[in-house]
Write a protein that holds these residues in place. Structure first.
Motif, PDB file in Angstrom:
ATOM      1  N   GLY A  22       0.824  -1.208   0.000  1.00  0.00           N
ATOM      2  CA  GLY A  22       0.000   0.000   0.000  1.00  0.00           C
ATOM      3  C   GLY A  22       0.855   1.254   0.000  1.00  0.00           C
ATOM      4  N   PRO A  23       0.227   2.421  -0.008  1.00  0.00           N
ATOM      5  CA  PRO A  23       0.979   3.674  -0.145  1.00  0.00           C
ATOM      6  C   PRO A  23       1.734   4.102   1.113  1.00  0.00           C
ATOM      7  CG  PRO A  23      -1.342   4.127   0.118  1.00  0.00           C
ATOM      8  CD  PRO A  23      -1.217   2.633   0.005  1.00  0.00           C
ATOM      9  N   MET A  24       1.402   3.550   2.265  1.00  0.00           N
ATOM     10  CA  MET A  24       2.089   4.008   3.475  1.00  0.00           C
ATOM     11  C   MET A  24       3.418   3.295   3.688  1.00  0.00           C
ATOM     12  SD  MET A  24       0.391   6.505   4.631  1.00  0.00           S
ATOM     13  CE  MET A  24       1.399   6.736   6.086  1.00  0.00           C
ATOM     14  N   MET A  25       3.465   1.996   3.431  1.00  0.00           N
ATOM     15  CA  MET A  25       4.704   1.256   3.674  1.00  0.00           C
ATOM     16  C   MET A  25       5.185   0.464   2.464  1.00  0.00           C
ATOM     17  SD  MET A  25       4.442   0.009   7.648  1.00  0.00           S
ATOM     18  CE  MET A  25       6.181  -0.351   7.828  1.00  0.00           C
ATOM     19  N   GLY A  26       4.473   0.568   1.336  1.00  0.00           N
ATOM     20  CA  GLY A  26       4.819  -0.250   0.174  1.00  0.00           C
ATOM     21  C   GLY A  26       6.124   0.178  -0.485  1.00  0.00           C
TER      22      GLY A  26
END
Lengths: 458, 343
Positions: free
Chosen positions: A345-349
């Motif tokens: 995902g965009p937070m930890m990818g």
């Protein structure tokens, strides 16, 4: 029972955190489909935390789906299984999105493959016993999980048999099945909770049996009422409890989930194990049920391909080792405004630089962001507003740590507890000055000199 | 560089989007930026500016225009001298200029206002390294410099402009409080702001409107105004309980009631607009409460015992100096405890 059960210490939330736009509606209502076997799959021998596994195949050896092609080396390791029928080739090297460069076994798919219906039925359909579960010995379960190459499917990919092995001086009383899926965009866990809730409940019960836990709680954020309802129905007759937690990032971080559900605080640098808890992701619980009850190793996983940068967002059952390109092509390809392809995902990818790299066991989603999504204002000086500290779920002061790391000021970085950071990214998300806080901290953690060796060894 | 890359892409394949790599996180909270925070302050000052026009008319406009203009000019000059891009766009210099103007008396000569603005940005901010680096609130540095250098134009007598008449010809409430024979104005006019004082400080109502907006937007931290107002109220209440007639005769300002303290002078203006400057106050919530309480304490001390009727400016500057120390004392403990030694 499931609705009313009281859990000692239940809080329903944790302090701090952020509320990013979840964008889950892009793929949330798309049922899980099967990605047809691609022409080749590439199976890295290191898809987990721990020691790389050992390749077992000879070049041009014929393999069938589910056959082990690499075996675990040591306790903290996991084997790898063929995800298609075909011919194993000579191992090559591949750089994964997380930067690790590892050997990988290519398998050229043969003409004879399982049909999509067969894979779907085997993965999701059929009966999953929950009340009438056959009696398994704890060791039987651990052995099956080890043999099936099961690792945490939430992203960190920690070998599951390690978590499920009883430790001599630790008592486990609770198994938490983590269905928070707090990363924006991702919907793979959500679809699995709706379409295979009984498999998740069965997996939770098996995990509890393995570690001799007294109770099982499935934790889901309260923005997923359909998943909560499906799981509650599936829990009927068992002592598994479904708890709704407040929607907030990073609720799915295991320390945050443990705090929200049980009110227990995992020590800094410690594990949930230290407070008597084993946390498994819902996908992992499903994989545990699948190997123990059906004898099927981890050859496939659910991956959501989503974001405004991909033509048709979908949730897919994917043979592990398929390339990012094969997933994106199956979803209609990229839109012209696509700017970044992410593993996760965009937070930890991690950004996927080469679309021919394979998806691995830990790939929870493929998110394609647009130029608009990733745009932000230019960096300014730190205003010391403290917003990073006010959102940090671990109660750190990110600006101090980041500035110290930028200047190589390791004493200050240590005084502000740099090693405690779990890199969730809340600070960077919230920073009004657009300072790449967590990025600086991440680099700082890697460069931090060993204590006692002084800071001269740069 | 990006441009040429994009062109290259366009030549090889029109349909291929330009993909980039970057470390996580990949999304940002775009609702809140440095510029937006400063814009919030300017918006929140609108009722205060409105009230100042009602009270002081063109004199207020002149002072605010001069301070803002001189702050902007010095900020731009600093950028040119230091060969860095213009920073007027972040609006921080405009905020400093406007707050400085609002903290001066309406009678302040234009050249004093101008010098205050030059010192505010030049010494208060640029000398420390620009935005985010300054130890002291720049507006208060400018004001303190002007007050000490040109006490004739900023002292208590300067606030009375006899020829204008109306409220402007009266002494400020806190000056009256120091005269045992004088009456302190009623609470209601002090709350509405129809009393004399610095341009922006008179109306508690206007300051509250703007201040609560700032707190609701989280541009200002509620801990600071709460600490300031709470501590001052507590100290004023205790004083009223313990004070004797003899001590009032010696120190007339001790007779101020809690509500008179809260509605007079620059207190509410300072609590919401000056003390909340993020750069010059502590980072952690606990630190902010300590900071606010310190400002409240010094305001009470200076109002009661110093040679000046009001103490907000010096209280904020004193606590600014202590902010780094407060930061050191209030390093938060991580959830799960400190990092264990050797692992």
């Amino acid at each position: 029972m499931a609705e009313t059960a009281v859990i000692a210490g239940f809080q329903g939330t944790f302090p701090h955190g952020i509320h990013p736009d979840d964008r889950k509606s892009l793929a949330a209502n798309t049922p899980i489909e099967v990605l047809p076997a691609p022409k080749t799959v590439l199976l890295p021998v290191l898809q987990h935390l721990g020691a790389p596994s050992n390749a077992l195949t000879r070049p041009n050896q014929e393999v069938v789906i589910g056959e082990q092609v690499a075996s675990a080396v040591g306790f903290i390791s996991a084997g790898v299984h063929a995800s298609v029928n075909g011919i194993a080739r000579r191992p090559v090297h591949v750089t994964l999105p997380n930067g690790r460069r590892v050997p990988a076994i290519p398998i050229t798919a043969g003409a004879e493959q399982h049909s999509a219906e067969q894979i779907h039925a085997d993965f999701i359909g059929g009966e999953w016993p929950t009340v009438d579960m056959p009696a398994f010995a704890a060791q039987e379960i651990v052995d099956a999980v080890l043999g099936g190459g099961i690792v945490g499917l939430g992203g960190a990919a920690f070998p599951t048999h390690v978590k499920l092995t009883r430790q001599p001086n630790k008592t486990i009383d609770a198994v938490l099945v983590n269905g928070c899926e707090c990363e924006p965009y991702l919907t793979s866990d959500y679809r699995l909770m709706i379409e295979a809730p009984r498999a998740i409940v069965a997996g939770g019960l098996l995990a509890a049996k393995a570690v001799d836990a007294r109770f099982v709680v499935i934790a889901v954020e309260d923005n997923k009422p359909k998943a909560i309802a499906a799981l509650r129905e599936a829990c009927a007759g068992t002592n598994v409890v479904v708890k709704a937690l407040r929607t907030k990032y990073p609720m799915g971080g295991e320390k945050q989930t443990v705090r929200a559900v049980l009110g227990r605080t995992v020590p800094t640098l410690g594990l949930p194990l230290d407070v008597g808890v084993v946390v498994v992701n819902v996908g992992t619980a499903h994989a545990v049920a699948r190997i123990v009850l059906r004898g099927k190793p981890l050859t496939h996983r659910v991956i959501s391909v989503t974001g405004h940068g991909v033509k048709t967002p979908r949730n897919l059952i994917v043979p592990i080792g398929s390339s990012y390109r094969s997933l994106l092509d199956f979803c209609g390809g990229l839109r012209p405004e696509a700017a970044r392809v992410l593993s996760g995902g965009p937070m930890m990818g991690f950004t996927v630089a080469d679309h021919d790299t394979p998806v691995t066991k830990g790939t929870s989603g493929v998110t394609v962001l647009t130029r608009r999504d990733v745009s932000h204002s230019a960096e300014t000086a730190c205003l010391r507003c403290g917003r990073c500290a006010h959102v940090c779920p671990l109660n750190l002061v990110p600006t101090r740590i980041a500035m110290a790391a930028r200047k190589g000021n390791w004493d200050v970085a240590r005084r502000y507890h740099i090693q405690a950071c779990m890199e969730c990214g809340c600070c960077t998300y919230a920073c009004p000055a657009s300072i790449p806080l967590v990025q600086l901290i991440r680099v700082g953690k890697a460069r931090l000199p060993q204590q006692g060796s002084g800071s001269g060894k740069q | 560089m990006n441009g040429s890359q994009e062109t290259a892409n366009a030549i090889t394949n029109d349909a291929a989007p330009a993909l980039r790599v970057a470390p996580a996180p990949h999304v940002y909270d775009t609702r809140l930026t440095t510029r937006r925070m400063m814009l919030d302050v300017l918006l929140a000052l609108a009722p205060v500016v409105g009230m100042s026009l009602y009270n002081f008319g063109w004199r207020a406009v002149l002072v605010m225009a001069v301070t803002t203009a001189s702050c902007l000019v010095v900020e731009e000059a600093g950028a040119l001298l230091q060969r860095r891009p213009s920073s007027l766009g972040d609006l921080s210099a405009a905020v400093t200029g406007l707050i400085l103007g609002l903290s001066l008396p309406a009678s302040c000569p234009w050249w004093v206002a101008m010098i205050a603005g030059v010192v505010a940005i030049g010494i208060g901010k640029l000398a420390f390294g620009g935005l985010g680096q300054n130890l002291f609130n720049p507006a208060m540095v400018g004001r303190a410099f002007a007050m000490i250098s040109f006490s004739k134009f900023l002292g208590a007598p300067a606030y009375r402009i006899a020829e204008v008449g109306g409220i402007v010809s009266q002494a400020t409430p806190l000056t009256l409080a120091r005269d045992a024979a004088a009456e302190i104005p009623a609470l209601w006019p002090m709350f509405l702001g129809t009393v004399n004082g610095s341009i922006g400080e008179t109306s508690v109502l206007a300051c509250l409107l703007g201040g609560l907006y700032l707190c609701a937007r989280r541009t200002a931290s509620w801990e600071i105004p709460s600490g300031v107002l709470g501590t001052l109220a507590l100290l004023a209440g205790l004083t009223r309980l313990l004070v004797t007639d003899a001590s009032i005769a010696a120190v007339p300002a001790l007779r101020l009631s809690v509500l008179e303290h809260l509605t007079s002078g620059a207190l509410v203006f300072g609590a919401f607009f000056i003390a909340t400057d993020p750069v010059t106050n502590p980072i952690s919530r606990k630190g902010m409460l300590v900071f606010g309480a310190g400002v409240g304490f010094f305001v009470w001390l200076l109002r009661s015992f110093s040679g000046y009727p009001e103490g907000v400016m010096f209280a904020v500057l004193l606590m600014n100096a202590l902010a780094p120390l407060i930061n050191r004392w209030t390093v938060p403990t991580p959830v799960g405890g400190p990092v264990p030694e050797r692992r």
